[in-house]
Design a protein around this motif. Structure first.
Motif: not given
Ligand SMILES: Cc1ncc(COP(=O)(O)O)c(C=O)c1O
Length: 278
Positions: A58-67, A235-241
């Motif tokens: 999908f041409n996603i530049p950062d794989k860490e943003r794939v959840i 607290e829940q981390p808001h860290t991707f992914p």
């Protein structure tokens, strides 16, 4: 057997999907991020190596943003409910699946303003000028269905993405019926949130799905719990992914999904393996 229900879930899956799942359960079935032993590390490697081919497709530049999610419905819920706040306005179409319609209806009962735009009588898709006419100062999100599972209409998401960009809106696309079947380029189409089932055109097993979250989206979590990172903090981390994947993942499903997506990249897109190796 002639199977004609691929819009619900694809079948048969490629041999590669079956083999990857068999291999995973026999030899790699640890819990990713939850231990330092070899099987936990193998599981972690499998999960991380599945984000990459999905990002490539999908041409996603950062794989860490794939959840990783449970299915496309889960991805839609995480995206819509994690992003929209009471008082904000969302524009959507009238061809959405219940997995788009119902979370939006719930959000509406909590104070989110929802406008459903009628499709054009000519081609059954949203007309770009109708989208623009309905934008208000509260509009934060444009959420559309790429292809309807009822009418088969494929909407011009690139045109909608241009409008979203022009007006500073977050752009969400439900690609349940198109992922793996139609080209989708999140950069070309300015897509910020892309929801995908792993079990349809991406040729993975049931119980898999994906949400891509672009860096313009400030996403709250819907589920809090174990993440394998920052375990000392309450607290829940808001860290991707990981912050958005609490709980043990469907690792065997993800192994199969990775094989399905690699199958598409190699056999359908003609990409070489180097394209999705770390
Ligand atoms: C357009 C659309 N969106 C969402 C979904 C839901 O997908 P899932 O079953 O993976 O939750 C479907 C399922 O058919 C669909 O056709």
């Amino acid at each position: 057997m002639i199977y004609l229900d691929n819009a619900a879930t694809s079948w048969p899956k490629p041999e590669e999907t079956l083999e990857a799942m068999d291999l995973f359960l026999r030899y790699k079935g640890g819990n990713p991020g939850r231990g330092g032993h070899s099987m936990a590390l193998e599981a972690e490697k499998t999960v991380e190596e599945t984000r990459l081919p999905i990002a490539r497709l999908f041409n996603i530049p950062d794989k860490e943003r794939v959840i990783f999610t449970l299915n496309c419905t889960d991805a839609l819920n995480i995206g819509l409910k994690g992003f929209l706040k009471p008082g904000q306005h969302v524009l959507t179409d009238c061809i959405g699946h219940n997995s788009m319609v119902r979370p939006l209806r719930k959000l509406e009962s909590q104070g989110v303003k929802v406008t459903k735009i009628k499709p054009s009588a000519e081609d059954g898709a949203l007309t770009p000028s109708d989208i623009e006419k309905n934008i208000t100062s509260d509009t934060k999100l444009l959420a559309v269905t790429h292809a309807s599972n009822v009418t088969g209409v494929v909407q011009p998401v690139q045109e909608y993405g241009d409008i979203a960009k022009k007006h500073g809106l977050v752009f969400m696309v439900d690609a349940a019926q198109t992922a793996g079947m139609y080209p989708i380029d999140i950069q070309e189409s300015n897509i910020d949130l892309l929801s995908l089932p792993g079990h349809k055109g991406l040729l993975g097993p049931p119980g898999t799905g994906v949400l891509y979250v672009g860096d313009r989206v400030d996403l709250d979590t819907l589920r809090e719990g174990g993440t394998g990172v920052y375990s000392e903090q309450e607290e829940q981390p808001h860290t991707f992914p990981y912050g958005y994947e609490s709980g043990t993942l469907n690792t065997v499903g993800i192994a199969g999904l990775g094989a399905g997506v690699k199958f598409i990249l190699i056999y359908i897109k003609g990409r070489s393996g180097e394209n999705f190796l770390p």
